[in-house]
Design a protein around this motif. Structure first.
Motif, mmCIF file in Angstrom:
data_model
loop_
_atom_site.group_PDB
_atom_site.id
_atom_site.type_symbol
_atom_site.label_atom_id
_atom_site.label_comp_id
_atom_site.label_asym_id
_atom_site.label_seq_id
_atom_site.Cartn_x
_atom_site.Cartn_y
_atom_site.Cartn_z
ATOM 1 N N ARG A 1 0.811 -1.224 0.000
ATOM 2 C CA ARG A 1 0.000 0.000 0.000
ATOM 3 C C ARG A 1 0.848 1.279 0.000
ATOM 4 N NH1 ARG A 1 -4.652 -1.896 -1.768
ATOM 5 N NH2 ARG A 1 -5.343 -3.704 -0.575
ATOM 6 N N ILE A 2 2.138 1.169 -0.256
ATOM 7 C CA ILE A 2 3.011 2.337 -0.192
ATOM 8 C C ILE A 2 2.536 3.466 -1.119
ATOM 9 C CG2 ILE A 2 5.308 3.158 -0.885
ATOM 10 C CD1 ILE A 2 6.509 0.775 0.560
ATOM 11 N N PRO A 3 2.160 3.199 -2.383
ATOM 12 C CA PRO A 3 1.697 4.313 -3.233
ATOM 13 C C PRO A 3 0.429 4.988 -2.699
ATOM 14 C CG PRO A 3 2.263 2.382 -4.562
ATOM 15 C CD PRO A 3 2.249 1.934 -3.137
ATOM 16 N N GLU A 4 -0.523 4.196 -2.182
ATOM 17 C CA GLU A 4 -1.757 4.777 -1.659
ATOM 18 C C GLU A 4 -1.479 5.606 -0.405
ATOM 19 O OE1 GLU A 4 -4.291 1.454 -1.000
ATOM 20 O OE2 GLU A 4 -3.930 0.644 -2.993
ATOM 21 N N LEU A 5 -0.607 5.102 0.473
ATOM 22 C CA LEU A 5 -0.278 5.837 1.693
ATOM 23 C C LEU A 5 0.470 7.126 1.363
ATOM 24 C CD1 LEU A 5 0.804 2.844 3.962
ATOM 25 C CD2 LEU A 5 -1.352 4.091 4.019
ATOM 26 N N ALA A 6 1.257 7.108 0.283
ATOM 27 C CA ALA A 6 1.986 8.318 -0.109
ATOM 28 C C ALA A 6 1.021 9.422 -0.523
ATOM 29 C CB ALA A 6 2.952 7.994 -1.250
ATOM 30 N N GLU A 7 -0.133 9.046 -1.124
ATOM 31 C CA GLU A 7 -1.127 10.059 -1.491
ATOM 32 C C GLU A 7 -1.666 10.770 -0.262
ATOM 33 O OE1 GLU A 7 -4.263 8.523 -3.834
ATOM 34 O OE2 GLU A 7 -2.951 7.578 -5.317
ATOM 35 N N MET A 8 -1.593 10.105 0.885
ATOM 36 C CA MET A 8 -2.093 10.691 2.124
ATOM 37 C C MET A 8 -0.987 11.308 2.959
ATOM 38 S SD MET A 8 -4.971 8.006 3.285
ATOM 39 C CE MET A 8 -6.425 7.824 2.269
ATOM 40 N N GLY A 9 0.194 11.423 2.384
ATOM 41 C CA GLY A 9 1.278 12.121 3.066
ATOM 42 C C GLY A 9 2.151 11.246 3.937
ATOM 43 N N LEU A 10 1.925 9.935 3.929
ATOM 44 C CA LEU A 10 2.746 9.029 4.738
ATOM 45 C C LEU A 10 3.717 8.295 3.819
ATOM 46 C CD1 LEU A 10 3.341 7.690 7.494
ATOM 47 C CD2 LEU A 10 1.599 5.982 6.919
ATOM 48 N N GLU A 11 5.005 8.607 3.937
ATOM 49 C CA GLU A 11 6.018 8.003 3.080
ATOM 50 C C GLU A 11 6.737 6.893 3.838
ATOM 51 O OE1 GLU A 11 8.597 10.954 1.484
ATOM 52 O OE2 GLU A 11 6.965 12.097 0.531
ATOM 53 N N LEU A 12 6.567 5.668 3.332
ATOM 54 C CA LEU A 12 7.170 4.485 3.949
ATOM 55 C C LEU A 12 8.146 3.831 2.979
ATOM 56 C CD1 LEU A 12 4.039 2.769 5.574
ATOM 57 C CD2 LEU A 12 5.612 4.403 6.620
ATOM 58 N N GLU A 13 9.054 3.046 3.556
ATOM 59 C CA GLU A 13 10.014 2.291 2.749
ATOM 60 C C GLU A 13 10.306 0.981 3.466
ATOM 61 O OE1 GLU A 13 14.711 2.794 1.648
ATOM 62 O OE2 GLU A 13 13.434 4.589 1.496
ATOM 63 N N ARG A 14 10.324 -0.102 2.712
ATOM 64 C CA ARG A 14 10.629 -1.403 3.332
ATOM 65 C C ARG A 14 12.073 -1.390 3.818
ATOM 66 N NH1 ARG A 14 7.871 -6.419 2.942
ATOM 67 N NH2 ARG A 14 8.766 -7.746 4.585
ATOM 68 N N PHE A 15 12.273 -1.883 5.045
ATOM 69 C CA PHE A 15 13.595 -1.835 5.670
ATOM 70 C C PHE A 15 13.888 -3.224 6.236
ATOM 71 C CE2 PHE A 15 16.677 -0.426 8.978
ATOM 72 C CZ PHE A 15 17.525 0.320 8.165
ATOM 73 N N GLY A 16 14.219 -4.143 5.330
ATOM 74 C CA GLY A 16 14.458 -5.507 5.771
ATOM 75 C C GLY A 16 13.160 -6.295 5.844
#
Length: 605
Positions: free
Chosen positions: A486-501
């Motif tokens: 869901r990273i692209p959808e969450l980015a639309e809401m201002g939450l930027e995530l990245e997988r870290f392991g």
């Protein structure tokens, strides 16, 4: 075993198994016949929940003796003028109800056409027992006795008289709700339990059959799209119940229990109610007969739409538009129990000498606006003030008052009033021209943040606030997988995530609307929400769930002191924000204590 043709009596009993499940099923069929016959008043009598007997009396067109005999044959009906079954507009049309009921009970039909004599026919478990003239006013009277009396295998599945009566009453209630132009009455064991008069409006009829408070705590629904019209009454989200039994759905005047419609209602309210709460509503769909198939269930309780997505979108959109128009409204049901918790003052015990703030140590009173006595009191008040000030005080109540820089605005100009203070660092006290309002600051701000996020997403995206140091949040691997998807959808809401392991995600930015939010708690809750999502939810509904979770983390918390200016700003934004009368979980954000209620507390009324 060779193939054989079933005897007529066995065919009727098999058909009865599809149509007549319990007394309520037989009652529904008979009342539908009365409605289709043009009745303006329908009287129903029940004995022992309908198990011992039931009777339906109407003032409709009536039947002649030959028509009565034909009505008791299978697949004989007056409701299909031609072979176009897809164009049926009546409630009944299969022609199975009367012969099916007559095959498993003692059925007595008396009917009279206007200008002719009445006729009576009795069928006892499939066999004609007697017939002859009958005296009755124009219309039809049908009596069913000893249902399943000779079919013990079916009778043992009946429930208690109380349960069967409840099912009968629910069936009549749904039919009466769909036909406000018809009067209905129900009598059970000699006691009248339901009575509604003909000629009521749809909202009046719905309120009379559900909850009288629904009139004050509901909104009208009127929406149309591509030839399909949605009307009815929908309760405010804060006017909810613990079960979904108070949702009434109708298609072309036919009560239905359709999974598609129920799911659409749940989708419309999904971010305004807790998962274990359900709205109170009655929705009426008017659909062209070519767009709906009513011939998909023997009991006619289900329908099939040619374009289900269009119908679902109409219901969700219509309910959303009506709820948007409700603005800051919230269900206001005065609670006698809550008012009873207010205790009249009966004096006080002076605190020990030397104790501060009533013997509780240094004062930590929340912000309160209060008035001081006039510097030049009237003569009749002068003695009172002097006696109070001459009396030594053993305690020192304190509070934080803010200097007035300008005259307070008039409360009458604002529906939610003017802020006067804060209680327990959680509730805002506001004054209106007709009472007091208490606002839950966390619940109210939670809704405001959610609506801001929705507007921002609709306008192209939520502004982000980058973290100075990205934060690592450790989760189990399935949770990380769900968030990564869901990273692209969450980015639309201002939450930027990245997988870290394999078992962690990196938070690089948060929505600017949330301010200094707890990134770890937010991401953990989002992972739980994504795990709980129903696969049938649309993308928009999933985004609404995510936005609601983010809003909860970004709202003003209980326990935070607010200035008077901040409190007033919150009230003004609530007045112009849709759905601000309830939080994202369906609880009210504000309640009102009217002047009349306050006067009752002091014994003035």
């Amino acid at each position: 075993m060779s193939i054989r043709r079933l005897p007529e009596h066995l065919v009727n009993r098999i058909a009865a198994g599809e149509v007549v499940e319990r007394p309520a099923s037989a009652l529904k069929e008979l009342v539908e016949n009365a409605i289709d016959a043009g009745a303006t008043r329908i009287a129903i009598r029940l004995w022992e929940g309908g198990i011992a007997g039931l009777e339906v009396i109407d003032d409709g067109h009536g039947m002649s003796p030959p028509e009565m005999a034909l009505a008791l044959e299978r697949h004989a009906t007056s409701k299909l003028p031609d072979d176009a079954i897809e164009a049926v507009e009546t409630l009944g049309f299969r022609g199975e109800a009367l012969p099916s009921i007559a095959s498993v009970a003692r059925l007595t039909i008396e009917s009279r056409v206007r200008g002719a004599e009445g006729w009576r026919r009795v069928v006892d478990n499939g066999a004609v027992a007697e017939e002859g003239p009958a005296a009755l006013p124009p219309g039809t009277r049908v009596k069913v006795e000893a249902l399943f009396g000779r079919v013990p295998a079916r009778a043992k599945f009946l429930r208690s008289p109380r349960s069967e009566y409840a099912a009968c009453l629910d069936s009549v209630r749904r039919l009466a709700m769909a036909r406000p132009e018809i009067g209905f009455s129900v009598e059970h064991d000699g006691r009248k339990s339901l009575s509604v008069q003909p000629g009521e409006t749809a909202p009046e009829r719905v309120a009379a059959l559900t909850d009288r408070e629904l009139v004050r705590n509901s909104i009208a629904v009127d929406h149309e799209r591509e030839g399909i019209r949605l009307g009815g009454v929908a309760g405010l989200p804060t006017f909810n119940r613990g079960v979904a039994d108070h949702q009434y759905l109708f298609v072309n005047g036919r009560p239905v229990k359709d999974r598609l419609l129920i799911g659409a209602v749940r989708g419309a309210y999904q971010d305004m109610l807790a998962r274990d709460r359900h709205p109170v509503l009655a929705l009426f769909l008017d659909v062209p007969t070519s767009e709906v198939d009513v011939n998909v269930h023997p009991a006619k309780t289900e329908v099939r739409f040619r374009e289900p997505s269009l119908v679902r979108g109409l219901i969700v959109g219509g309910l959303r538009a009506a709820l948007d128009a409700a603005g800051h409204r919230s269900a206001q049901r005065p609670s006698a129990a809550a008012l009873g918790n207010w205790q009249p003052g009966g004096g006080y015990s002076p605190a020990p000498s030397g104790a501060g703030a009533g013997g509780r140590g240094p004062s930590t009173s929340p912000s309160l606006s209060y008035y001081t006595p006039h510097p030049n009191p009237a003569p009749e008040e002068e003695g009172l003030w002097s006696s109070l000030h001459d009396r030594p005080l053993d305690y020192a109540p304190s509070g934080r008052a803010e200097a007035a820089t300008q005259a307070p605005p008039a409360a009458a100009r604002h529906p939610l009033g003017i802020a006067r203070g804060q209680v327990a660092l959680t509730y805002i006290v506001a004054e209106t021209d007709d009472g007091l309002i208490l606002v839950d600051q966390h619940a109210a701000h939670e809704r405001l943040v959610l609506e801001r996020m929705r507007r921002a997403v609709a306008d192209g995206g939520v502004a982000t606030q980058a973290l100075l140091l990205p934060e690592v949040v450790e989760l189990d691997e399935p949770a990380c997988d769900r968030l990564e998807a869901r990273i692209p959808e969450l980015a639309e809401m201002g939450l930027e995530l990245e997988r870290f392991g394999p078992r962690a995600v990196l938070v690089r930015a948060l929505p600017a609307l949330l301010g200094q939010s707890d990134a770890r708690g937010l991401v953990t809750d989002l992972a739980d929400e994504l795990a709980a999502f129903d696969e049938a939810l649309s993308l928009k509904e999933k985004l609404d769930h995510v936005a609601a979770t983010m809003a909860c983390h970004g709202s003003v918390r209980a326990g935070r002191p607010l200035s008077v200016a901040e409190m007033n700003a919150l009230l003004r934004e609530m007045e112009v924000t849709p759905h601000s009368g309830q939080c994202n979980h369906g609880r009210p954000t504000w309640i009102k204590l009217g002047h009349a209620d306050i006067e009752k507390l002091f014994g003035r009324k």
